[in-house]
Design a protein around this motif. Structure first.
Motif, short mmCIF file in Angstrom:
data_model
loop_
_atom_site.label_atom_id
_atom_site.label_comp_id
_atom_site.label_asym_id
_atom_site.label_seq_id
_atom_site.Cartn_x
_atom_site.Cartn_y
_atom_site.Cartn_z
N ARG A 179 -20.70 7.01 -33.75
CA ARG A 179 -21.04 7.79 -32.55
C ARG A 179 -19.74 7.42 -31.63
O ARG A 179 -19.34 8.29 -30.76
CB ARG A 179 -22.27 7.65 -32.03
N ARG A 180 -19.51 6.24 -31.39
CA ARG A 180 -18.82 6.00 -30.25
C ARG A 180 -17.23 5.72 -30.72
O ARG A 180 -16.32 5.63 -29.74
CB ARG A 180 -18.98 4.33 -29.86
N ARG B 30 -29.23 1.60 -36.84
CA ARG B 30 -28.73 1.87 -35.20
C ARG B 30 -27.31 1.41 -35.03
O ARG B 30 -26.39 1.92 -34.56
CB ARG B 30 -29.72 1.05 -34.15
N GLU B 31 -27.05 0.33 -35.69
CA GLU B 31 -25.66 -0.08 -35.55
C GLU B 31 -24.77 0.72 -36.20
O GLU B 31 -23.56 0.89 -35.74
CB GLU B 31 -25.76 -1.85 -36.21
N ALA C 158 -25.01 3.88 -36.92
CA ALA C 158 -24.84 4.96 -35.95
C ALA C 158 -24.05 4.89 -34.87
O ALA C 158 -23.50 5.80 -34.35
CB ALA C 158 -26.36 5.44 -35.58
N ALA C 159 -24.03 3.79 -34.36
CA ALA C 159 -23.48 3.53 -33.02
C ALA C 159 -21.99 3.39 -33.52
O ALA C 159 -21.04 3.95 -32.62
CB ALA C 159 -24.01 2.11 -32.44
N GLN C 160 -21.72 2.67 -34.60
CA GLN C 160 -20.21 2.87 -34.91
C GLN C 160 -19.74 3.98 -35.10
O GLN C 160 -18.53 4.48 -34.68
CB GLN C 160 -19.92 2.02 -35.86
#
Length: 383
Positions: free
Chosen positions: A202-203, A195-196, A198-200
């Motif tokens: 994505r954002r 999740r971490e 993917a968040a990097q």
């Protein structure tokens, strides 16, 4: 750190089968399309293993993966040399592909974080580029030795030395420094790291851009798998192929050794490499080999440059995972390259196909140049 990394890199690529394995496949009766299908098997294995390997490296031990990787590859090379058949070649690529995936994100993350802890993260591109150059020197040394060993002992002798080098690489991997704690002990899960990461991606547009650039540039360089066939197509005898491949590998290594300098010239360097590759391949002459060598030197320098861009933008929490995601993208691009070569081989020879492979590099050069001008324009306008 540097010396241990260089030893690991050299042994990992001191594989006497490297300069001739595509010739081995051809002499075993495989067509160009069948050989390309083996490369696809290699890349598909990367699809399956790459991301889980990055997650494992972010949660558990990176060093353990660096020990296991060459052992898997060595088992595959043993199959090639001692059981030469399409099923054995395919199984060997599965083992080699799994080993490469275990290594990729783990090694880059281990090196970058070790440098970051010592306050020297800015030297990452230079160190990783030089380690790749040392690895290529391993290929060069293997290419120099391969011809006499092949003449005396055949492909089995090449395989035996290659397996021994992989075993030595595993031992060297055990001595690489890993000071980070195993994160699962602190309650960090595989799902949490995923999740971490993917968040990097994505954002942060900068992370996404660096990831795509790394995947494309590194993926298209997989065309180097056809260099022995390109050399063979010039009409030289098989025994001379390793020595001419050595010339290309030497140019490749020189590019890696120069990594870390002049990163702002990424677009022009990739563009120059595209021109050199097309010019050196299309003529079908042995005299084009030095131009091909210079082209792959430019591409090796570029691979280190785009890798450094990615590492500078990724956070430590999921560094190996995001790096492995770039590796996954690299495998996707590689499959496209191998598939394109397989289809094109029905109408054209290695020289023409290698020249066509220069086109994606030219596109990357244009895109990098345009995006660089836009960034500079935005700065001047105060955006």
């Amino acid at each position: 750190m540097a010396r241990r990394l260089y030893v690991y890199a050299f042994l990992e690529d001191f594989i006497l089968l490297y300069p001739v394995y595509s010739v081995l496949f051809a002499e075993a009766g495989l067509s160009a399309a069948q050989i390309s299908s083996l490369f696809v098997v290699w890349s598909v294995t990367g699809f399956v293993v790459e991301l889980p390997a990055g997650l494992w490296a972010d949660v558990f031990s990176r060093r353990s993966l660096l020990v296991a990787a060459p052992l898997l590859a060595g088992a595959g090379f043993g199959l090639w040399a001692f059981v030469p058949s399409y099923p054995a070649f395919a199984a060997g690529f599965v083992l080699w592909g799994a080993g490469s995936s275990l290594r990729s994100g783990a090694l880059q993350a281990l090196v970058y974080e070790a440098l970051e802890r010592s306050g020297d993260a800015g030297s990452y591109a230079r160190l990783i580029g030089r380690s790749e150059a040392v690895a290529l020197l391993g290929v060069v040394a293997a290419s120099a030795v391969a011809s006499p060993v092949l003449a005396v002992g055949g492909y089995r002798s090449l395989g035996a030395v290659s397996v021994a080098a992989c075993a030595g690489c595993a031992v060297a991997g055990w001595f690489l420094p890993e000071e980070r704690a195993v994160r699962v002990a602190g309650g960090v899960s595989l799902a949490g790291v995923l999740r971490e990461g993917a968040a990097q991606v994505r954002r942060d547009p900068a992370v996404r851009g660096a990831l795509v650039l790394a995947a494309v540039v590194t993926g298209v360089t997989s065309v180097d798998e056809y260099v022995p066939l390109l050399v063979r197509a010039t009409g030289v005898a098989a025994v001379w192929v390793p020595l001419l491949v050595l010339v290309v590998m030497a140019g490749d290594a020189a590019g890696g050794w120069m990594a870390g300098r002049g990163g702002r010239w990424l677009g022009p360097v990739v563009g120059a490499g595209a021109v050199l590759l097309a010019a050196g391949s299309a003529g079908g002459s042995v005299w084009g080999v030095p131009l091909v060598a210079a082209a792959f030197g430019a591409f090796r320098w570029s691979v280190a440059a785009v890798d450094a861009r990615l590492q500078e933008r990724v956070g430590d929490g999921a560094r190996a995972t995001v790096t492995s995601l770039a590796g996954f993208g690299t495998d996707v691009v590689s499959v496209a390259v191998f598939g394109g070569y397989a289809v094109g081989s029905a109408w054209a020879g290695p020289g023409v196909l290698m020249a066509v492979a220069a086109v994606p590099f030219g596109v990357v050069a244009v895109v990098v140049g345009v995006s660089g001008r836009r960034r500079r324009g935005g700065v001047l306008r105060g955006e």
